[in-house]
Motif scaffolding. Structure first.
Motif, mmCIF file in Angstrom:
data_model
loop_
_atom_site.group_PDB
_atom_site.id
_atom_site.type_symbol
_atom_site.label_atom_id
_atom_site.label_comp_id
_atom_site.label_asym_id
_atom_site.label_seq_id
_atom_site.Cartn_x
_atom_site.Cartn_y
_atom_site.Cartn_z
ATOM 1 N N MET A 166 0.846 -1.189 0.000
ATOM 2 C CA MET A 166 0.000 0.000 0.000
ATOM 3 C C MET A 166 0.890 1.250 0.000
ATOM 4 O O MET A 166 1.835 1.367 0.789
ATOM 5 N N LEU A 167 0.590 2.170 -0.919
ATOM 6 C CA LEU A 167 1.385 3.390 -1.047
ATOM 7 C C LEU A 167 1.063 4.363 0.075
ATOM 8 O O LEU A 167 -0.058 4.413 0.574
ATOM 9 N N GLN A 168 2.056 5.164 0.445
ATOM 10 C CA GLN A 168 1.873 6.204 1.446
ATOM 11 C C GLN A 168 1.826 7.550 0.754
ATOM 12 O O GLN A 168 2.407 7.736 -0.313
ATOM 13 N N TYR A 169 1.132 8.503 1.372
ATOM 14 C CA TYR A 169 0.957 9.832 0.803
ATOM 15 C C TYR A 169 1.931 10.794 1.475
ATOM 16 O O TYR A 169 2.125 10.762 2.684
ATOM 17 N N GLU A 170 2.538 11.653 0.668
ATOM 18 C CA GLU A 170 3.456 12.657 1.198
ATOM 19 C C GLU A 170 2.988 14.033 0.722
ATOM 20 O O GLU A 170 2.743 14.237 -0.470
ATOM 21 N N LEU A 171 2.843 14.961 1.651
ATOM 22 C CA LEU A 171 2.389 16.316 1.341
ATOM 23 C C LEU A 171 3.425 17.049 0.497
ATOM 24 O O LEU A 171 4.616 16.725 0.524
ATOM 25 N N PRO A 172 3.009 18.094 -0.258
ATOM 26 C CA PRO A 172 3.983 18.886 -1.015
ATOM 27 C C PRO A 172 4.936 19.600 -0.055
ATOM 28 O O PRO A 172 4.551 20.011 1.041
ATOM 29 N N HIS A 173 6.193 19.715 -0.486
ATOM 30 C CA HIS A 173 7.202 20.317 0.390
ATOM 31 C C HIS A 173 8.240 21.059 -0.453
ATOM 32 O O HIS A 173 8.818 20.483 -1.368
ATOM 33 N N MET A 174 8.449 22.332 -0.173
ATOM 34 C CA MET A 174 9.501 23.159 -0.790
ATOM 35 C C MET A 174 9.458 23.093 -2.320
ATOM 36 O O MET A 174 10.463 22.828 -2.970
ATOM 37 N N GLY A 175 8.305 23.296 -2.895
ATOM 38 C CA GLY A 175 8.177 23.315 -4.349
ATOM 39 C C GLY A 175 7.953 21.958 -4.984
ATOM 40 O O GLY A 175 7.642 21.874 -6.165
ATOM 41 N N ARG A 176 8.146 20.886 -4.242
ATOM 42 C CA ARG A 176 7.915 19.550 -4.771
ATOM 43 C C ARG A 176 6.431 19.216 -4.641
ATOM 44 O O ARG A 176 5.825 19.458 -3.608
#
Length: 111
Positions: free
Chosen positions: A10-20
């Motif tokens: 199962m994939l994990q979600y990562e919030l946007p960070h520093m332009g990414r």
């Protein structure tokens, strides 16, 4: 839920960070899926409300049995009634009344 196409984790979600941009990433293998933040609405649809058909029509109440019941709105002492089983079978039936006063014709129910 999204799953890794490589290993099935199962994939994990990562919030946007520093332009990414935000992304899904696999914690066990190097798979990464970036999420595009712009959503485009292609077509707007107008929703129409359906006409509701009454469960008990005026014809049903005209042919219904009558009883001595006091109307809560006008105080008339005669009403037509119909019984329906609206809940489970071990519960009592619901009685729907209609006032027989031609100027009132209000409806009420007794559970």
């Amino acid at each position: 839920m999204e799953f890794c196409p490589t290993c099935g984790t199962m994939l994990q979600y990562e919030l946007p960070h520093m332009g990414r941009p935000s992304r899904f990433f696999c914690p066990t293998c190097p798979y990464v899926c970036y999420i595009e933040n712009k959503v485009k609405i292609k077509k707007k649809m107008h929703l129409d409300k359906k006409d509701l058909e009454p469960v008990i029509t005026d014809d049903d109440m005209k042919n219904a049995s009558q009883t001595d019941a006091t109307c809560p709105k006008c105080g008339h002492g005669r009403a037509a009634y119909v019984q329906f089983q609206t809940r489970s079978a071990d519960e009592p039936a619901t009685i729907f009344y209609t006032c027989m006063n031609d100027t009132c014709r209000s409806t009420w129910r007794e559970d």
